[in-house]
Write a protein that holds these residues in place. Structure first.
Motif, PDB file in Angstrom:
ATOM      1  N   HIS A 166       0.814  -1.212   0.000  1.00 47.03           N
ATOM      2  CA  HIS A 166       0.000   0.000   0.000  1.00 47.03           C
ATOM      3  C   HIS A 166       0.851   1.267   0.000  1.00 47.03           C
ATOM      4  O   HIS A 166       0.455   2.279  -0.592  1.00 47.03           O
ATOM      5  N   GLU A 167       1.999   1.213   0.652  1.00 47.64           N
ATOM      6  CA  GLU A 167       2.863   2.399   0.676  1.00 47.64           C
ATOM      7  C   GLU A 167       3.381   2.720  -0.727  1.00 47.64           C
ATOM      8  O   GLU A 167       3.341   3.870  -1.170  1.00 47.64           O
ATOM      9  N   ILE A 168       3.839   1.710  -1.443  1.00 44.25           N
ATOM     10  CA  ILE A 168       4.362   1.941  -2.801  1.00 44.25           C
ATOM     11  C   ILE A 168       3.231   2.354  -3.742  1.00 44.25           C
ATOM     12  O   ILE A 168       3.426   3.196  -4.624  1.00 44.25           O
ATOM     13  N   ALA A 169       2.043   1.788  -3.562  1.00 40.04           N
ATOM     14  CA  ALA A 169       0.895   2.176  -4.400  1.00 40.04           C
ATOM     15  C   ALA A 169       0.602   3.667  -4.236  1.00 40.04           C
ATOM     16  O   ALA A 169       0.383   4.390  -5.225  1.00 40.04           O
ATOM     17  N   ALA A 170       0.599   4.142  -2.987  1.00 38.54           N
ATOM     18  CA  ALA A 170       0.358   5.566  -2.732  1.00 38.54           C
ATOM     19  C   ALA A 170       1.512   6.412  -3.265  1.00 38.54           C
ATOM     20  O   ALA A 170       1.297   7.480  -3.859  1.00 38.54           O
ATOM     21  N   PHE A 171       2.725   5.952  -3.051  1.00 38.93           N
ATOM     22  CA  PHE A 171       3.925   6.641  -3.561  1.00 38.93           C
ATOM     23  C   PHE A 171       3.828   6.820  -5.076  1.00 38.93           C
ATOM     24  O   PHE A 171       4.086   7.912  -5.604  1.00 38.93           O
ATOM     25  N   ASP A 172       3.441   5.768  -5.788  1.00 37.18           N
ATOM     26  CA  ASP A 172       3.308   5.837  -7.249  1.00 37.18           C
ATOM     27  C   ASP A 172       2.219   6.820  -7.664  1.00 37.18           C
ATOM     28  O   ASP A 172       2.372   7.558  -8.646  1.00 37.18           O
TER      29      ASP A 172
ATOM     30  N   ILE B 209      -0.163  19.529  -2.960  1.00 36.08           N
ATOM     31  CA  ILE B 209      -0.906  18.269  -3.082  1.00 36.08           C
ATOM     32  C   ILE B 209      -1.543  17.922  -1.742  1.00 36.08           C
ATOM     33  O   ILE B 209      -0.842  17.670  -0.745  1.00 36.08           O
ATOM     34  N   GLY B 210      -2.864  17.911  -1.712  1.00 34.06           N
ATOM     35  CA  GLY B 210      -3.586  17.504  -0.511  1.00 34.06           C
ATOM     36  C   GLY B 210      -3.816  16.006  -0.497  1.00 34.06           C
ATOM     37  O   GLY B 210      -3.779  15.345  -1.544  1.00 34.06           O
ATOM     38  N   MET B 211      -4.039  15.465   0.701  1.00 35.15           N
ATOM     39  CA  MET B 211      -4.359  14.034   0.814  1.00 35.15           C
ATOM     40  C   MET B 211      -5.592  13.831   1.666  1.00 35.15           C
ATOM     41  O   MET B 211      -5.687  14.367   2.783  1.00 35.15           O
ATOM     42  N   ILE B 212      -6.537  13.039   1.147  1.00 36.29           N
ATOM     43  CA  ILE B 212      -7.654  12.548   1.956  1.00 36.29           C
ATOM     44  C   ILE B 212      -7.260  11.148   2.395  1.00 36.29           C
ATOM     45  O   ILE B 212      -7.258  10.202   1.606  1.00 36.29           O
ATOM     46  N   SER B 213      -6.871  11.021   3.651  1.00 36.43           N
ATOM     47  CA  SER B 213      -6.333   9.759   4.172  1.00 36.43           C
ATOM     48  C   SER B 213      -7.435   8.925   4.821  1.00 36.43           C
ATOM     49  O   SER B 213      -8.490   9.439   5.188  1.00 36.43           O
ATOM     50  N   GLY B 214      -7.151   7.628   4.955  1.00 39.45           N
ATOM     51  CA  GLY B 214      -7.957   6.796   5.832  1.00 39.45           C
ATOM     52  C   GLY B 214      -7.434   6.959   7.247  1.00 39.45           C
ATOM     53  O   GLY B 214      -6.423   7.634   7.474  1.00 39.45           O
ATOM     54  N   THR B 215      -8.095   6.356   8.204  1.00 42.54           N
ATOM     55  CA  THR B 215      -7.634   6.446   9.589  1.00 42.54           C
ATOM     56  C   THR B 215      -6.201   5.927   9.702  1.00 42.54           C
ATOM     57  O   THR B 215      -5.862   4.882   9.136  1.00 42.54           O
ATOM     58  N   LEU B 216      -5.353   6.650  10.419  1.00 41.65           N
ATOM     59  CA  LEU B 216      -3.937   6.280  10.512  1.00 41.65           C
ATOM     60  C   LEU B 216      -3.721   5.070  11.407  1.00 41.65           C
ATOM     61  O   LEU B 216      -2.623   4.516  11.459  1.00 41.65           O
ATOM     62  N   GLU B 217      -4.789   4.633  12.111  1.00 40.94           N
ATOM     63  CA  GLU B 217      -4.682   3.389  12.892  1.00 40.94           C
ATOM     64  C   GLU B 217      -4.785   2.160  11.986  1.00 40.94           C
ATOM     65  O   GLU B 217      -4.414   1.059  12.375  1.00 40.94           O
ATOM     66  N   ASP B 218      -5.308   2.365  10.775  1.00 41.23           N
ATOM     67  CA  ASP B 218      -5.420   1.269   9.809  1.00 41.23           C
ATOM     68  C   ASP B 218      -4.054   1.114   9.139  1.00 41.23           C
ATOM     69  O   ASP B 218      -3.593   2.010   8.443  1.00 41.23           O
ATOM     70  N   PRO B 219      -3.378  -0.046   9.335  1.00 38.52           N
ATOM     71  CA  PRO B 219      -2.001  -0.172   8.842  1.00 38.52           C
ATOM     72  C   PRO B 219      -1.886  -0.165   7.328  1.00 38.52           C
ATOM     73  O   PRO B 219      -0.847   0.204   6.789  1.00 38.52           O
ATOM     74  N   ALA B 220      -2.932  -0.567   6.620  1.00 35.58           N
ATOM     75  CA  ALA B 220      -2.842  -0.692   5.158  1.00 35.58           C
ATOM     76  C   ALA B 220      -3.399   0.541   4.474  1.00 35.58           C
ATOM     77  O   ALA B 220      -2.667   1.431   4.028  1.00 35.58           O
ATOM     78  N   ASN B 221      -4.727   0.632   4.388  1.00 36.61           N
ATOM     79  CA  ASN B 221      -5.371   1.726   3.655  1.00 36.61           C
ATOM     80  C   ASN B 221      -5.139   3.086   4.295  1.00 36.61           C
ATOM     81  O   ASN B 221      -5.241   4.118   3.628  1.00 36.61           O
TER      82      ASN B 221
ATOM     83  N   GLN C  86       2.026   7.131   4.538  1.00 30.82           N
ATOM     84  CA  GLN C  86       3.499   7.073   4.469  1.00 30.82           C
ATOM     85  C   GLN C  86       3.985   7.171   3.026  1.00 30.82           C
ATOM     86  O   GLN C  86       5.007   7.799   2.745  1.00 30.82           O
ATOM     87  N   GLY C  87       3.255   6.560   2.099  1.00 22.42           N
ATOM     88  CA  GLY C  87       3.617   6.647   0.686  1.00 22.42           C
ATOM     89  C   GLY C  87       3.500   8.072   0.176  1.00 22.42           C
ATOM     90  O   GLY C  87       4.364   8.548  -0.589  1.00 22.42           O
ATOM     91  N   TYR C  88       2.432   8.762   0.568  1.00 20.01           N
ATOM     92  CA  TYR C  88       2.218  10.174   0.215  1.00 20.01           C
ATOM     93  C   TYR C  88       3.382  11.022   0.738  1.00 20.01           C
ATOM     94  O   TYR C  88       3.988  11.834   0.016  1.00 20.01           O
ATOM     95  N   LYS C  89       3.715  10.802   2.018  1.00 14.41           N
ATOM     96  CA  LYS C  89       4.757  11.584   2.670  1.00 14.41           C
ATOM     97  C   LYS C  89       6.116  11.362   1.999  1.00 14.41           C
ATOM     98  O   LYS C  89       6.858  12.316   1.721  1.00 14.41           O
ATOM     99  N   ARG C  90       6.423  10.102   1.725  1.00 13.33           N
ATOM    100  CA  ARG C  90       7.723   9.772   1.129  1.00 13.33           C
ATOM    101  C   ARG C  90       7.864  10.377  -0.267  1.00 13.33           C
ATOM    102  O   ARG C  90       8.930  10.867  -0.641  1.00 13.33           O
ATOM    103  N   ALA C  91       6.771  10.346  -1.052  1.00 13.72           N
ATOM    104  CA  ALA C  91       6.820  10.926  -2.401  1.00 13.72           C
ATOM    105  C   ALA C  91       7.128  12.422  -2.328  1.00 13.72           C
ATOM    106  O   ALA C  91       7.945  12.940  -3.110  1.00 13.72           O
ATOM    107  N   LEU C  92       6.492  13.123  -1.381  1.00 17.06           N
ATOM    108  CA  LEU C  92       6.747  14.560  -1.233  1.00 17.06           C
ATOM    109  C   LEU C  92       8.186  14.813  -0.776  1.00 17.06           C
ATOM    110  O   LEU C  92       8.874  15.694  -1.303  1.00 17.06           O
ATOM    111  N   GLU C  93       8.623  14.036   0.211  1.00 17.77           N
ATOM    112  CA  GLU C  93       9.985  14.215   0.740  1.00 17.77           C
ATOM    113  C   GLU C  93      11.034  14.019  -0.345  1.00 17.77           C
ATOM    114  O   GLU C  93      11.983  14.810  -0.465  1.00 17.77           O
TER     115      GLU C  93
END
Length: 334
Positions: A161-167, A180-192, A198-205
């Motif tokens: 899921h992280e790489i999918a979001a990164f892509d 770039i804004g992000m509509i995230s799922g709950t951060l307690e959910d490890p996948a979605n 984390q993928g969104y954050k890494r792409a920006l960084e």
């Protein structure tokens, strides 16, 4: 009155053992005898007692499936993959909706195990210690489907899921977007939730783009939370030129909200997401998204479970399936 195996044996003029062999597809029965038994079964309307057969064989040929939300098309596609492979290997499915609520998930898991299922497929969000405790009481195999737990203690089938979001976010960056804004799922959910954030954050960084807290809104995966998050984004100055949504359903809410504010997608705001549900190609403009192979996740999970139930050799019990960017019409260059 209920027709019994004794009635079939008497009607066909064979022993009860012969009827049992025919019903259980034992090859050691002459074709002529098999035909005679099937004709007797049809005449009498006999149905084998699955409970009795299960007691005798210590197998029920039944698999329990815990699904978060049957009304969500993404899970319906997974369930279809599970069902097709289950049929192929002659297993029946007990499908239970758990509403992504921990207490209900635990209750459903325990109920299915009490029903003596031969295996369990769990689709859910967060796998907590309470889930693990319930899984550990099981004497049958369990496979996590479209989710996983941190310790990788249980077999699982999913995408990264992280790489999918990164892509997905890199598609926006490649088109010149930096707000770039992000509509995230709950951060307690490890996948979605967490992994996609984390993928969104890494792409920006990696692109040297500052991460702004006010450019992230947490939704609940549904259409309405996409609407609410997008209303907030459109009130900002500067507002995002692009929105990455953790799910297609929230992304469709974003598209409609942008249009309701008199703006155009993608001319004014680009939108991209992850999942590739059927609605992604029905909305206008059609949604650019990262496709999860939902049917394959269900099918591969069920096949992995059949191997575990039959004690076959498993090469890899942590299966990561590939994802794919589906370019449509909701992303433009700035």
């Amino acid at each position: 009155m209920t027709v019994t195996i004794y009635d079939v044996a008497r009607e066909a003029g064979v022993s009860m053992a012969t009827v049992s062999r025919v019903v259980n597809n034992n090859p050691n029965v002459k074709p002529q005898t098999r035909k005679k038994v099937f004709e007797a079964i049809e005449r009498l309307g006999y149905r084998p007692n699955a409970v009795a057969r299960g007691l005798a064989s210590k197998k029920t040929t039944t698999v329990g499936v815990v699904i978060p939300d049957i009304s969500n098309s993404i899970f319906a596609e997974v369930a279809r993959g599970i069902e097709d492979i289950a049929n192929m290997y002659h297993y029946n499915i007990i499908l239970c909706n758990a509403d992504k609520k921990k207490e209900k998930e635990i209750r459903v898991i325990n109920t299915l195990l009490e029903k003596q299922v031969d295996g369990l497929l769990f689709m859910g969000g967060v796998v907590t210690q309470d889930h693990i405790q319930a899984f550990n009481t099981s004497s049958v195999p369990i496979v996590l489907c479209g989710t996983k737990e941190e310790g990788n203690s249980f077999p699982s089938v999913d995408i990264d899921h992280e790489i999918a979001a990164f892509d997905a976010v890199n598609v926006l960056i490649s088109q010149g977007h930096r707000n770039i804004g992000m509509i995230s799922g709950t951060l307690e959910d490890p996948a979605n939730g967490y992994s996609r954030y984390q993928g969104y954050k890494r792409a920006l960084e990696e692109a040297g783009i500052p991460i702004r807290d006010n450019y992230v809104r947490v939704g609940n995966y549904r259409y309405e939370s996409g609407i609410e998050a997008t209303k907030y984004f459109l009130s900002l100055d500067p507002k995002p030129t692009a929105i990455f949504s953790a799910t297609d359903e929230m992304a469709i809410g974003a598209i409609h909200t942008i249009q309701d504010h008199g703006l155009k997608v993608p001319d004014d705001v680009s939108v991209i997401s992850v999942d590739n549900i059927r609605m992604a190609s029905m909305v206008r403009p059609m949604l650019t998204t990262v496709a999860q192979p939902m049917y394959d996740i269900g099918a591969v999970s069920m096949r992995l479970l059949t191997k575990l139930m039959n004690k076959e050799t498993i090469d890899n019990n942590q299966v990561i399936l590939p994802h794919e960017v589906i370019n449509r019409n909701s992303v433009a260059h700035v």
